[in-house]
Enzyme design. Structure first.
Site, PDB file in Angstrom:
ATOM      1  N   LEU A  81       0.537  -1.351  -0.050  1.00  0.00           N
ATOM      2  CA  LEU A  81      -0.141  -0.096  -0.221  1.00  0.00           C
ATOM      3  C   LEU A  81       0.288   1.023  -0.164  1.00  0.00           C
ATOM      4  O   LEU A  81       0.264   2.434   0.492  1.00  0.00           O
ATOM      5  CB  LEU A  81      -1.045  -0.021   0.869  1.00  0.00           C
ATOM      6  CG  LEU A  81      -1.848  -0.875   1.084  1.00  0.00           C
ATOM      7  CD1 LEU A  81      -2.784  -1.325   2.447  1.00  0.00           C
ATOM      8  CD2 LEU A  81      -2.911  -0.915  -0.604  1.00  0.00           C
ATOM      9  N   HIS A  83       2.560   4.549  -1.788  1.00  0.00           N
ATOM     10  CA  HIS A  83       2.874   5.231  -3.541  1.00  0.00           C
ATOM     11  C   HIS A  83       4.024   5.217  -3.729  1.00  0.00           C
ATOM     12  O   HIS A  83       5.268   5.104  -3.148  1.00  0.00           O
ATOM     13  CB  HIS A  83       2.373   6.147  -2.973  1.00  0.00           C
ATOM     14  CG  HIS A  83       1.296   6.850  -2.305  1.00  0.00           C
ATOM     15  ND1 HIS A  83       0.555   6.892  -1.267  1.00  0.00           N
ATOM     16  CD2 HIS A  83      -0.401   6.819  -3.207  1.00  0.00           C
ATOM     17  CE1 HIS A  83      -0.519   6.800  -0.801  1.00  0.00           C
ATOM     18  NE2 HIS A  83      -1.342   7.037  -2.039  1.00  0.00           N
ATOM     19  N   MET A 119       9.091   4.551   4.969  1.00  0.00           N
ATOM     20  CA  MET A 119       9.506   3.240   4.676  1.00  0.00           C
ATOM     21  C   MET A 119      10.052   3.511   3.784  1.00  0.00           C
ATOM     22  O   MET A 119      10.831   2.086   3.940  1.00  0.00           O
ATOM     23  CB  MET A 119       7.227   2.903   3.781  1.00  0.00           C
ATOM     24  CG  MET A 119       6.133   3.084   4.828  1.00  0.00           C
ATOM     25  SD  MET A 119       6.277   2.396   6.362  1.00  0.00           S
ATOM     26  CE  MET A 119       6.683   0.264   5.727  1.00  0.00           C
ATOM     27  N   GLU A 120      10.500   4.510   3.158  1.00  0.00           N
ATOM     28  CA  GLU A 120      11.234   4.031   2.122  1.00  0.00           C
ATOM     29  C   GLU A 120      12.899   4.317   2.734  1.00  0.00           C
ATOM     30  O   GLU A 120      14.125   3.403   2.266  1.00  0.00           O
ATOM     31  CB  GLU A 120      11.569   5.415   0.882  1.00  0.00           C
ATOM     32  CG  GLU A 120      10.566   4.976  -0.292  1.00  0.00           C
ATOM     33  CD  GLU A 120       9.119   5.202   0.928  1.00  0.00           C
ATOM     34  OE1 GLU A 120       8.038   5.266  -0.126  1.00  0.00           O
ATOM     35  OE2 GLU A 120       9.016   5.728   1.675  1.00  0.00           O
ATOM     36  N   ASP A 134      24.097 -11.181   3.510  1.00  0.00           N
ATOM     37  CA  ASP A 134      24.027 -12.148   2.675  1.00  0.00           C
ATOM     38  C   ASP A 134      25.707 -12.763   1.947  1.00  0.00           C
ATOM     39  O   ASP A 134      25.951 -13.442   1.494  1.00  0.00           O
ATOM     40  CB  ASP A 134      23.050 -11.588   1.154  1.00  0.00           C
ATOM     41  CG  ASP A 134      23.294 -13.116   0.085  1.00  0.00           C
ATOM     42  OD1 ASP A 134      23.086 -14.228   0.182  1.00  0.00           O
ATOM     43  OD2 ASP A 134      23.487 -12.101  -0.980  1.00  0.00           O
TER      44      ASP A 134
END
Length: 165
Positions: A81, A83, A119-120, A134
């Site tokens: 959700l 953008h 969020m970014e 990793d």
């Protein structure tokens, strides 16, 4: 955070409790910035390999930095959700702590837009930590990623916010 007299409002749910992408059409275009941090802890040998540049995979910090930047740009592909945003700045930095054998990863995301970039910033930190994991997992499968959180946000209707230390 809500106070005892406030009710938390979940903006990604509509009046029927269904998932809903927030409509930002009427929101003002403002400068918005967010910073986030996270940590990855490792054993002595792995810490030595990455801080001295002797890891056989090369400069793990350079790879993790690029991964974090790319992840911030792809946040809306990962989080359903969110953008899609036109980021104007993404920065990923690393601070090593020999005493605790950990790396602090910080990110800064900025844009002029109608919605925030928390969020970014979180995605950049998360993927940078995952990339370090990793690249080093063969040397240290017991590494631990922890403490991922938003540190600051600026802009928009709510103005400035800073996490408690």
């Amino acid at each position: 955070m809500t106070t005892p007299n406030q009710t938390a409002e979940l903006s990604h749910l509509n009046q029927h409790g269904e998932a809903n992408m927030v409509d930002v059409t009427e929101k003002a275009m403002t400068s918005r910035t967010a910073t986030a941090q996270g940590f990855i802890s490792m054993n002595d040998e792995t810490f030595e390999l990455i801080t001295t540049g002797k890891h056989k995979k090369g400069d793990v910090f350079a790879v993790a930095r690029i991964a974090g930047i790319q992840a911030a740009k792809k946040c809306s592909d990962l989080i359903p959700l969110c953008h899609p945003l036109m980021l104007s700045k993404v920065q990923v930095d690393f601070t090593t702590d020999a005493g605790s054998k950990q790396v602090k990863v910080t990110s800064l995301c900025r844009l002029t837009g109608q919605t925030g970039v928390e969020m970014e910033a979180l995605t950049a930190v998360s993927v940078a930590c995952l990339t370090l994991f990793d690249m080093c997992k063969a040397a240290d499968p017991a590494m631990e990623i922890h403490g991922i959180k938003v540190l600051t946000k600026e802009g928009g209707k709510s103005g400035q916010w800073q996490a408690n230390s």
